[in-house]
Scaffold this active site. Structure first.
Site, PDB file in Angstrom:
ATOM      1  N   TRP A  17      57.709  62.411  15.291  1.00 52.07           N
ATOM      2  CA  TRP A  17      56.795  63.105  14.363  1.00 52.07           C
ATOM      3  C   TRP A  17      56.821  64.607  14.594  1.00 52.07           C
ATOM      4  O   TRP A  17      56.790  65.392  13.634  1.00 52.07           O
ATOM      5  CB  TRP A  17      55.385  62.547  14.470  1.00 52.07           C
ATOM      6  CG  TRP A  17      55.314  61.097  14.065  1.00 52.07           C
ATOM      7  CD1 TRP A  17      54.893  60.053  14.825  1.00 52.07           C
ATOM      8  CD2 TRP A  17      55.698  60.531  12.801  1.00 52.07           C
ATOM      9  NE1 TRP A  17      54.995  58.876  14.117  1.00 52.07           N
ATOM     10  CE2 TRP A  17      55.481  59.142  12.877  1.00 52.07           C
ATOM     11  CE3 TRP A  17      56.203  61.071  11.612  1.00 52.07           C
ATOM     12  CZ2 TRP A  17      55.757  58.286  11.812  1.00 52.07           C
ATOM     13  CZ3 TRP A  17      56.481  60.211  10.554  1.00 52.07           C
ATOM     14  CH2 TRP A  17      56.252  58.835  10.665  1.00 52.07           C
ATOM     15  N   ASP A  37      48.916  67.702  15.540  1.00 54.31           N
ATOM     16  CA  ASP A  37      48.893  66.452  14.776  1.00 54.31           C
ATOM     17  C   ASP A  37      48.206  65.423  15.665  1.00 54.31           C
ATOM     18  O   ASP A  37      48.718  65.069  16.731  1.00 54.31           O
ATOM     19  CB  ASP A  37      50.337  66.036  14.465  1.00 54.31           C
ATOM     20  CG  ASP A  37      50.449  64.660  13.792  1.00 54.31           C
ATOM     21  OD1 ASP A  37      49.420  63.984  13.611  1.00 54.31           O
ATOM     22  OD2 ASP A  37      51.589  64.268  13.453  1.00 54.31           O
ATOM     23  N   LYS A  52      45.730  55.336  11.050  1.00 49.16           N
ATOM     24  CA  LYS A  52      45.933  54.890  12.424  1.00 49.16           C
ATOM     25  C   LYS A  52      44.601  54.489  13.062  1.00 49.16           C
ATOM     26  O   LYS A  52      44.527  53.488  13.746  1.00 49.16           O
ATOM     27  CB  LYS A  52      46.607  55.978  13.262  1.00 49.16           C
ATOM     28  CG  LYS A  52      47.860  56.579  12.637  1.00 49.16           C
ATOM     29  CD  LYS A  52      49.032  55.612  12.603  1.00 49.16           C
ATOM     30  CE  LYS A  52      50.129  56.042  11.645  1.00 49.16           C
ATOM     31  NZ  LYS A  52      50.874  57.226  12.034  1.00 49.16           N
TER      32      LYS A  52
HETATM   33  C1  LIG Z   1      52.025  57.911  11.435  1.00 48.88           C
HETATM   34  C2  LIG Z   1      52.160  59.298  11.893  1.00 48.88           C
HETATM   35  C3  LIG Z   1      52.629  60.307  11.047  1.00 48.88           C
HETATM   36  C4  LIG Z   1      53.070  60.042   9.619  1.00 48.88           C
HETATM   37  O1  LIG Z   1      51.978  59.731   8.861  1.00 48.88           O
HETATM   38  P1  LIG Z   1      52.099  59.473   7.300  1.00 48.88           P
HETATM   39  O2  LIG Z   1      50.663  59.407   6.900  1.00 48.88           O
HETATM   40  O3  LIG Z   1      52.816  58.188   7.120  1.00 48.88           O
HETATM   41  O4  LIG Z   1      52.807  60.618   6.699  1.00 48.88           O
HETATM   42  C5  LIG Z   1      52.696  61.588  11.547  1.00 48.88           C
HETATM   43  N1  LIG Z   1      52.314  61.869  12.799  1.00 48.88           N
HETATM   44  C6  LIG Z   1      51.868  60.923  13.632  1.00 48.88           C
HETATM   45  C7  LIG Z   1      51.465  61.289  15.016  1.00 48.88           C
HETATM   46  C8  LIG Z   1      51.767  59.603  13.208  1.00 48.88           C
HETATM   47  O5  LIG Z   1      51.322  58.657  14.039  1.00 48.88           O
END
Ligand SMILES: *Cc1c(COP(=O)(O)O)cnc(C)c1O
Length: 360
Positions: free
Chosen positions: A102, A172, A196
């Site tokens: 990511w 993030d 998540k």
């Molecule tokens: C799942 C995830 C993403 C991507 O998320 P989307 O909503 O599918 O774009 C980005 N960063 C992290 C840390 C993630 O766990």
């Protein structure tokens, strides 16, 4: 009805109480005679939902007053582009720590817009640790530094937020959002997708310090401009209403459980059960160095692909689903977000112990 223990990395389990409440309120939300899915996003009743969601975020995360909370769409992946388009507009430089896929994707996207630089990376050991950095490693001229707080795929998590010197830090936090207290003031921007840990897919929450707004490039699409969303209270266009409502319900549930301190305590307890087992097992082992282990995503392996496969299949049959590791890593991964009950982890460990005994 029988519900499984879902160890998916996302979309993932939601608290059963939250799902039941949503079911109860489905046809007639609080006497409005409508479902939240059907109502105008500009109605008073929806306004009260989004306001409550924001105030719960502020209360639970202790977000300082000089930050905006934005309710957006597009997932975390859309922010990979929005971030450089909003902030990479001074020196045009940004510094990244690459701790997994990511962070790498965010870096690659930023590279399309400016001078993105890798300060440190743990790619050399398949992202099984977090690289150590010092404030001097970061370019004081960079428009921002970027990290992924919890690495969903590889199972590492920053226990301490790295000091990046004087430049703004962007994080993030998709996969550890609201799993424990975080010092928001260490970040200029903190964001995550909801699916998540805090709701269904479709909602992305961006917490942004006010002084960061208004720096977007001229070419920035209106819909990716955080200032536009901030000025319009996340109502520049139709927000993901139902996902916001579900998120509000999840935040209420977190508050009822005792807030983020309590979440942390529970999450530590759950993770310890699993890690202790992995550390004592002769068949299974965790893949991440101990000091960087995530409380949310626990990758593990046996020494045989065949055994991994057999384990995943038998686990699924026993009601422990989505234990397969990410397609780029293999092995297994148990995601044990806020909504995974402690019995789910205990039962998984019992199952693993039995599998080990039966296959020794
Ligand atoms: C799942 C995830 C993403 C991507 O998320 P989307 O909503 O599918 O774009 C980005 N960063 C992290 C840390 C993630 O766990």
């Amino acid at each position: 009805m029988s519900r499984v223990y879902n160890f998916s990395a996302g979309p993932s389990m939601l608290p059963e109480e939250v799902l039941k409440k949503a079911a109860d309120e489905m046809l007639d939300y609080k006497g409005s005679g409508q479902s939240v899915m059907e109502m105008s996003h500009r109605s008073k009743v929806f306004k009260s939902i989004i306001d409550e969601a924001e105030s719960l975020f502020r209360e639970l995360l202790k977000i300082p007053d000089n930050y905006k909370v934005l309710f957006l769409q597009g997932g975390a992946s859309t922010q990979f582009a929005a971030i450089p388009l909003n902030f990479m507009n001074g020196s045009g430089k940004a510094d990244f720590i690459i701790t997994g896929q990511w962070a790498k994707k965010a870096y690659q996207e930023a590279s399309r817009y400016g001078n993105a630089r890798i300060v440190a990376s743990s790619a050399d050991k398949t992202f099984t640790y977090l690289p150590k950095t010092k404030p001097e490693d970061f370019d004081p001229e960079a428009d921002y530094a970027y990290i992924c707080v919890n690495n969903t795929i590889y199972g590492t998590c920053y226990r301490e937020i790295p000091d990046v010197g004087s430049i703004p830090l962007i994080g993030d936090i998709s996969s550890s959002f609201m799993s424990e207290p975080v010092d928001v003031s260490k970040f200029a921007v903190l964001y995550g997708g909801a699916q998540k840990n805090i709701g269904p897919a479709g909602l992305t929450v961006v917490i942004v310090r006010e002084d960061m707004l208004g720096k977007a490039r001229d070419i920035t699409p209106t819909m990716l401009n955080y200032a536009v969303h901030a000025e319009n209270g996340s109502m520049y266009n139709t927000p993901p209403c139902y996902a916001i409502y579900m998120c509000k319900n999840v935040l209420e549930w977190i508050k009822e459980q005792g807030g983020l301190e309590k979440m942390k305590e529970l999450n530590e307890k759950k993770a310890k059960i699993l890690y202790d087992f992995l550390d004592s097992s002769k068949m299974f082992r965790g893949t991440v160095v101990k000091e960087d282990r995530s409380l949310m995503n626990v990758p593990f392996v046996t020494d045989s692909d065949e055994l991994n496969k057999k384990f995943i299949a038998e686990a699924e049959e026993a009601g422990f689903v989505n234990l397969k590791g990410h397609r780029t890593v293999g092995g297994m991964r148990a995601s044990i977000y806020n909504a995974m009950p402690i019995e789910g982890v205990r039962k998984l460990v019992d199952f693993m112990a039995k599998f080990e005994a039966d296959n020794a």
